[in-house]
Design an enzyme around this catalytic site. Structure first.
Site, PDB file in Angstrom:
ATOM      1  N   GLY A  31       6.299 -10.634  -5.468  1.00 11.80           N
ATOM      2  CA  GLY A  31       5.232 -10.167  -4.585  1.00 11.80           C
ATOM      3  C   GLY A  31       5.384  -8.682  -4.330  1.00 11.80           C
ATOM      4  N   GLY A  33       3.496  -5.738  -1.806  1.00 10.88           N
ATOM      5  CA  GLY A  33       2.465  -5.306  -0.865  1.00 10.88           C
ATOM      6  C   GLY A  33       2.627  -3.816  -0.616  1.00 10.88           C
ATOM      7  N   THR A  34       1.892  -3.337   0.366  1.00 12.68           N
ATOM      8  CA  THR A  34       1.968  -1.917   0.694  1.00 12.68           C
ATOM      9  C   THR A  34       3.311  -1.582   1.323  1.00 12.68           C
ATOM     10  OG1 THR A  34      -0.311  -2.314   1.381  1.00 12.68           O
ATOM     11  CG2 THR A  34       0.550  -0.094   1.695  1.00 12.68           C
ATOM     12  N   SER A  37       8.418  -5.252  -1.225  1.00  9.64           N
ATOM     13  CA  SER A  37       8.439  -5.960  -2.497  1.00  9.64           C
ATOM     14  C   SER A  37       9.266  -7.212  -2.267  1.00  9.64           C
ATOM     15  CB  SER A  37       9.099  -5.111  -3.581  1.00  9.64           C
ATOM     16  OG  SER A  37       8.334  -3.956  -3.808  1.00  9.64           O
ATOM     17  N   VAL A  38       8.818  -8.319  -2.854  1.00  3.92           N
ATOM     18  CA  VAL A  38       9.542  -9.576  -2.670  1.00  3.92           C
ATOM     19  C   VAL A  38      10.068 -10.056  -4.021  1.00  3.92           C
ATOM     20  CG1 VAL A  38       9.413 -11.960  -1.821  1.00  3.92           C
ATOM     21  CG2 VAL A  38       8.133 -10.158  -0.658  1.00  3.92           C
ATOM     22  N   LYS A  56      13.013 -10.033   0.611  1.00  3.39           N
ATOM     23  CA  LYS A  56      11.934  -9.100   0.945  1.00  3.39           C
ATOM     24  C   LYS A  56      12.528  -7.733   1.234  1.00  3.39           C
ATOM     25  CE  LYS A  56       7.853  -8.452   3.874  1.00  3.39           C
ATOM     26  NZ  LYS A  56       6.811  -9.104   4.676  1.00  3.39           N
ATOM     27  N   ASP A 143      -2.580 -11.237  10.298  1.00  2.00           N
ATOM     28  CA  ASP A 143      -2.849 -11.134   8.855  1.00  2.00           C
ATOM     29  C   ASP A 143      -2.832 -12.522   8.216  1.00  2.00           C
ATOM     30  OD1 ASP A 143      -3.517  -9.749   6.580  1.00  2.00           O
ATOM     31  OD2 ASP A 143      -1.473  -9.085   6.139  1.00  2.00           O
TER      32      ASP A 143
END
Ligand code: ADP
Ligand code: MG
Ligand code: ZN
Length: 479
Positions: A31, A33-34, A37-38, A56, A143
């Site tokens: 994953g 995102g902004t 990172s996962v 994460k 979210d």
């Protein structure tokens, strides 16, 4: 996927937090995102067994309070009732890695068309369980969307993740969220802020862009606002302050009484350029944002998560994802109006102190008719009629939001974009699968489901169903 795809990034992560090498074998990135990172990693247990973890890695520029808040949400509220828990946390200098149990999960859009109605119901029930849990702790997630609610269809496992944008209710039990609240209040009062808090970088991007560069805004707007540009009689709109050297402050003080001139025009008027912006948290993804978030209502409660859950349910019932695909807040609000009705929106907005005007009177749609036609349970011709109508309404709509207190309004008096949510079966095989799956209870969805949807998508946050109420809803009496 082999680790070769992101071997370089994995090496960098080992280098940033060397202790990870001793414990984990990082396999691949799962994953991005902004703000993080996962990675999927394995660790050898004492028993000799390998166990999977999700690592994460937060971006090093994240604010320490933000990181601490995310971690505290996971440790205090997590690990129970479908809320992701945390195993360990590693820090080396600016680098923080949160270690969670790994939950293998589906991609929502991939399975949307194969789920039975019973599975959809189960999905929602488990989401409400997670939301009840965090809301009890005074956490507003902000979210809620499918990529933050992990779902393993075969094992019937669920996990709410990603507290990166969470905020506390006034009585939150999460200490770090209290700290964030205090910082927010300080910012609102105009105290100098040291460092931008992650997740809130985009505060009023709109206002800023507009104030600094009205030309860019005007061009952007004229592109999508063809309809209103045509309708509006040509009229000169003052776009610059008078050049007679009037001090900015005194200009501003006269603005309150000056009527705005930019509604239905493709430029921002001088009157509005001088207005001050209201600051309110605007996290999340436009298509999942509640009306009170879209209109920047400063008092946002746990009800905003229930709205987002409603948007997910709307996707499940209609088979469309993303249901609302608006690029920005005003388009998102316009799209909501086409479903929930303009009068209803205007009336609800009044309850949280916003005055909305709308160029058109849009009737609220019957949710069952809407979802069934989009899901193709009804005849194809009806489906297309429905889509055409939605598209036409969205294209013609103009809205503006007026603040009661100071007459400020959002400039996006523009049109709504076309609906997204049109995942059409690509192959005949897929199309046949869908026909097959439409039998999975989708031809006999009970009224309770649409009643629930209606209660989740209540435009008024004060009367919107809560997570606890949702779990007690007749829809779940058989669960
Ligand atoms: P971001 O803040 O960058 O969105 P998230 O916490 O939402 O980070 O994680 C991003 C993605 O990583 C998720 O959408 C999910 O696919 C995956 N992921 C996160 N946590 C886990 C976990 N515990 N198990 C499995 N996958 C996870
Ligand atoms: Mg996420
Ligand atoms: Zn104006």
């Amino acid at each position: 996927m082999s680790s070769g795809d992101n071997a370089e990034e994995i090496e960098k992560l080992y280098a940033a937090v060397p202790r990870l090498c001793d414990i984990f074998c990082i396999m691949q990135k799962i994953g991005e995102g902004t703000f993080s990172s996962v990675y999927l990693a394995t660790a050898r247990l004492k028993s000799g067994e390998d166990m999977k973890f999700a690592l994460k890695h937060l971006i090093p520029t994240s604010h320490p309070t933000r990181i601490a808040a995310e971690l505290e949400c996971l440790t205090v509220a997590g690990g129970e009732d479908n809320v992701m828990g945390v195993k360990y946390c590693f820090r080396n200098n600016d680098h923080v890695v949160i270690v969670m149990p790994y939950l293998e999960h589906e991609c929502f859009v991939d399975i949307l068309h194969y789920l039975s109605f019973e599975e959809a119901k189960e999905y929602m029930f488990n989401l409400f369980k997670a939301l009840r849990r965090i809301h009890e702790f005074g956490i507003v997630h902000r979210d809620v969307k499918p990529s933050n609610f992990l779902y393993n269809r075969h094992q019937k496992q669920f996990a709410l993740v990603d507290f990166g944008l969470a905020q506390g209710t006034p009585d939150t039990k999460i200490e770090q969220l209290k700290v964030l609240q205090i910082k927010k209040q300080e910012r609102l009062l105009g105290y100098p802020s040291q460092r931008s808090v992650f997740g809130e970088k985009n505060f009023n991007v709109h206002g800023t862009v507009m104030n600094k560069n009205p030309t860019v805004k005007a061009i952007k707007q004229s592109k999508i606002d063809v309809e209103s540009a045509k309708l509006a009689p040509k009229k000169t709109i003052p776009t610059k302050p008078p050049s007679d050297g009037v001090a900015k402050k005194s200009v501003r003080s006269t603005l309150a009484s000056t009527p705005c001139e930019c509604f239905a025009r493709n430029q921002v008027c001088f009157v509005c350029l001088g207005r001050s912006r209201q600051v309110a948290p605007r996290a999340g993804t436009p298509g999942f944002r509640a009306p009170e978030v879209l209109t920047k209502c400063p008092n946002q409660t746990t009800a905003i998560d229930m709205w987002s859950a409603g948007v997910i349910f709307l996707s499940l019932l209609s088979g469309r994802y993303h249901f609302f695909n608006a690029p920005d807040d005003m388009n998102a609000l316009a799209q909501i109006m086409t479903i929930r009705g303009s009068k209803e929106t205007i009336q609800a907005a009044k309850t949280f102190g916003k005055t909305i005007t709308c160029s058109k009177d849009l009737p609220a749609k019957n949710l069952r008719t809407l979802c069934e036609s989009l899901r193709n349970v009804c005849s194809a011709s009806m489906q297309f009629a429905e889509q055409d109508e939605l598209q036409r309404m969205r294209a013609e709509l103009q809205i503006k939001i007026l603040e009661k207190e100071d007459g400020w309004f959002d400039h996006d008096t523009h049109t709504a974009s076309l609906p997204g949510s049109t995942h059409k079966p690509e192959s005949q095989a897929e199309s046949m699968d869908i026909e097959q799956s439409s039998m999975n209870g989708w031809d006999s969805v009970p009224d309770e489901a649409y009643h629930m949807l209606d209660r989740l998508l209540d435009m008024n946050p004060a009367t919107r169903i809560t997570a606890q109420e949702a779990l007690n809803h007749p829809l779940f009496h058989t669960v």
